[in-house]
Design an enzyme around this catalytic site. Structure first.
Site: not given
Ligand code: SAH
Ligand code: MG
Length: 216
Positions: A59, A78, A82, A131, A148, A151, A177
């Site tokens: 994205s 990020d 993961g 984040s 994003d 979750h 999502d």
């Molecule tokens: N936007 C991406 C998908 C993101 S998947 C696409 O288009 O494919 C979700 C991501 O959020 C993962 O890489 C994970 O490492 C990150 N993530 C999850 N919790 C997080 C946090 N608290 N801080 C930073 N990154 C986080």
């Molecule tokens: Mg997503």
């Protein structure tokens, strides 16, 4: 939106091809909606666009190209280790993304290769960290916040609470999502979407699980 504007907000063929080839979790139709929102937000605010959840840059390609057109930047946060569901043994694990030396996920190398190959590296600032910690030291207004990341309720709520205060008054909040029906997926993004509506955001558009919101 007129048909001309719709056409203008579509990515060039090479950008779309790079997006489609990238590792990640953004379906093409939702990506096109994200791109249109990003182009509009960058044009209207001239402020950087921020993504939570860079993963392998899928994205991010779209936000970067939108930022490039408006002469601004895409920022993407990020820790690159993961989310819960991407860890070994879980549904969305990709073993090719494990750093064998460390024994943990590391999506940063793939992310960097992807943005470099797409020619969009100059328009991206990758913020590597958790984040809420990045948000706590962030001090500039944003034209778009795209949530994003994690979750779980803990992560989705923290992303919402940490980044929405940095969103410009005329900026866009985009949430991925969002599944109103629990049978389709986890409810944490849906809950922050409902909270945003309750806290004064209005829905601009919905495409699949992508919701585009603006302060009412
Ligand atoms: N936007 C991406 C998908 C993101 S998947 C696409 O288009 O494919 C979700 C991501 O959020 C993962 O890489 C994970 O490492 C990150 N993530 C999850 N919790 C997080 C946090 N608290 N801080 C930073 N990154 C986080
Ligand atoms: Mg997503």
């Amino acid at each position: 939106m007129t048909e001309t504007e719709r056409t203008a907000a579509a990515p060039a063929a090479e950008v779309l091809a790079a997006f489609e080839a990238a590792t990640g979790f953004m379906p093409v139709d939702e990506g096109l909606a994200l791109y249109a929102a990003a182009v509009g937000a960058a044009r209207d605010t001239n402020l950087p666009l921020l993504e939570v959840g860079s993963y392998c840059g899928r994205s991010t390609i779209l936000l970067a190209d939108a930022a490039r057109q408006a002469g601004t930047l895409a920022l993407t946060v990020d820790h690159h280790r993961g989310s819960e569901e991407q860890q070994p043994g879980w549904e969305y694990h990709d073993a090719s993304l494990v750093d064998p030396e460390v024994g943990r996920m590391d999506t940063l190398p793939r992310f960097r290769r992807t943005l470099y190959a797409a020619g969009l590296e100059p328009y991206v600032v990758a913020l590597v960290g958790r984040s809420p910690q990045v948000a706590a030291v962030w001090g500039a207004p944003l034209g778009l916040v795209f949530v994003d990341g994690g979750h779980t309720d803990e992560h989705a709520t923290a992303d919402y609470e940490s980044w929405v205060p940095h969103l410009a008054a005329d900026g866009l909040l985009v949430i991925h999502d969002v599944f109103p029906d629990p049978a389709d997926g986890g409810q944490a993004p849906y809950r922050i979407y409902l909270r945003a509506l309750a806290e004064g955001f209005a829905e601009v558009s919905a495409h699949g699980s992508l919701r585009v919101l603006r302060r009412g």
